[in-house]
Enzyme design. Structure first.
Site, PDB file in Angstrom:
ATOM      1  N   ASP A   1      20.876  -1.945 -40.893  1.00 46.85           N
ATOM      2  CA  ASP A   1      22.224  -2.384 -40.526  1.00 46.85           C
ATOM      3  C   ASP A   1      23.183  -1.193 -40.393  1.00 46.85           C
ATOM      4  O   ASP A   1      23.260  -0.331 -41.263  1.00 46.85           O
ATOM      5  CB  ASP A   1      22.745  -3.347 -41.601  1.00 46.85           C
ATOM      6  CG  ASP A   1      23.936  -4.159 -41.134  1.00 46.85           C
ATOM      7  OD1 ASP A   1      24.980  -3.544 -40.833  1.00 46.85           O
ATOM      8  OD2 ASP A   1      23.840  -5.402 -41.090  1.00 46.85           O
TER       9      ASP A   1
ATOM     10  N   SER B   1      26.567  -4.755 -36.169  1.00 51.30           N
ATOM     11  CA  SER B   1      25.994  -6.047 -36.548  1.00 51.30           C
ATOM     12  C   SER B   1      26.509  -7.147 -35.620  1.00 51.30           C
ATOM     13  O   SER B   1      26.368  -7.045 -34.413  1.00 51.30           O
ATOM     14  CB  SER B   1      26.318  -6.324 -38.022  1.00 51.30           C
ATOM     15  OG  SER B   1      25.578  -7.407 -38.517  1.00 51.30           O
TER      16      SER B   1
END
Length: 341
Positions: free
Chosen positions: A197, A46
């Site tokens: 993610d 991320s």
């Protein structure tokens, strides 16, 4: 700056956490001031993935100073773009000195709407403001040529497994996939597979550093707290804690494996021996842990600058206390992790 000492090679493990990644910016900015620290590889997820790629590009163009300048330019662009973001602190948040956007009307509306509608309903075009910022900040053609090894994790939606992308595979799509929260953005399709993610499968993952690098010291930059006091009671706090637990699960599993293998007389094959030799260090901040979860969407320039400064302070404190231990012993209490198994 730490007093002169023999050079040592380390790896970095960078967690994700939205705009809290600016804390990691500050940590990296401080670590890059130490000429005795040589970074071989970075595992990032991320925002940690974005910091890693930006830093690597800067190193390739202008060494340590270039890396610091590239990180500064990237986060400056993020802050400038936030001036037009609908997610702004309300007057009440500002008056009370809070960095969260809990009382922002648009955030409250999105929080409620996201429980009923998906990003495919609300954002059918799949727009993401970070795409242009990444394209402006990173020369992706340069990344395969830099000596820094990058390992970027995203989660395959179909299989539920993490995929680790390396230098030559990196693109804006890969970095956006690594940061793709499924309640906010459509899955990012890469090679025909949808990705979410990377925090769901490794935030970050230590495995590629063990398998792909020779350094035996890993500095973990942590922005997601492992422990929290009390029991969350509100719906938002419960969801936030669930995300923290799930995003830390794989990392904790890997750290516990290192702790256990260090207690084994014979660590076994080559990879087992490599795990047993790993020394783990951690840079974190109690102040970051106390920030509200909604502040991860607050990208005001003044907030990002504050986080950078806190990152520099935390890294400075870490080096002052632990520089002599890097290359010699773990400074993270691995025995406590082993006892939890």
């Amino acid at each position: 700056m730490v007093q002169s000492r023999a050079p040592i090679t380390v790896d970095l493990a960078l967690q994700g956490g939205g705009s809290h990644g600016a804390f990691t910016w500050g940590v990296l900015d401080r670590l890059l001031e130490e000429p005795w620290l040589t970074i071989e590889g970075i595992s990032g997820t991320s925002a940690g993935a974005m910091n890693a790629a930006v830093m690597a590009c800067g190193l390739g163009k202008g060494g340590r100073d270039g890396a610091r300048a590239s990180l500064d330019a990237f986060w400056t662009r993020v802050g400038e773009a936030a001036r037009f973001s609908p997610f702004q602190r309300s007057p009440l948040d500002v008056m009370l000195g809070r960095w969260s956007i809990d009382t922002s009307p648009l955030f409250v509306a999105l929080d409620m709407t996201a429980r009923l509608f998906s990003p495919y309903d609300l954002n059918p075009g799949g727009a993401n403001p970070l795409r242009d910022i990444l394209a402006e900040s990173i020369d992706f053609d340069l990344l395969p040529k830099v000596p820094l090894k990058l390992f970027i994790t995203a989660t395959n939606v179909r299989t539920g497994r993490g995929r680790v992308f390396t230098n030559a595979e990196l693109s804006p799509d890969v970095l956006l996939a690594s940061a793709c929260l499924p309640t906010l953005f459509q899955a990012v399709v890469i090679d025909g597979e949808p990705y979410w993610d990377g925090g769901y499968s490794g935030n970050p993952t230590i495995t590629p550093l063990v398998r792909g690098c020779t350094a035996e010291d890993v500095i973990l930059v942590q922005v997601n707290p492992v422990e929290r006091g009390g029991t969350p009671k509100t719906a938002r706090d419960i969801l936030n804690r669930l995300n923290e637990v799930s995003f830390n699960a794989t990392l904790l599993k890997e750290l516990r494996m290192i702790a256990i293998l260090k207690q084994v007389a014979d660590a076994g094959d080559c990879e087992g021996a490599r795990w047993a030799k790993m020394r783990i260090h951690r840079v974190g901040s109690e102040m970051i842990a106390e920030l509200g979860s909604s502040s991860k969407l607050n990208a005001e320039a003044v907030f990002l600058t504050m986080l950078r400064d806190e990152g520099r302070r935390a890294a400075d404190a870490f080096l002052a206390a632990n520089a002599g231990d890097i290359g010699a012993r773990s400074t993270l209490d691995l025995d406590a992790l082993r006892e939890e198994v």
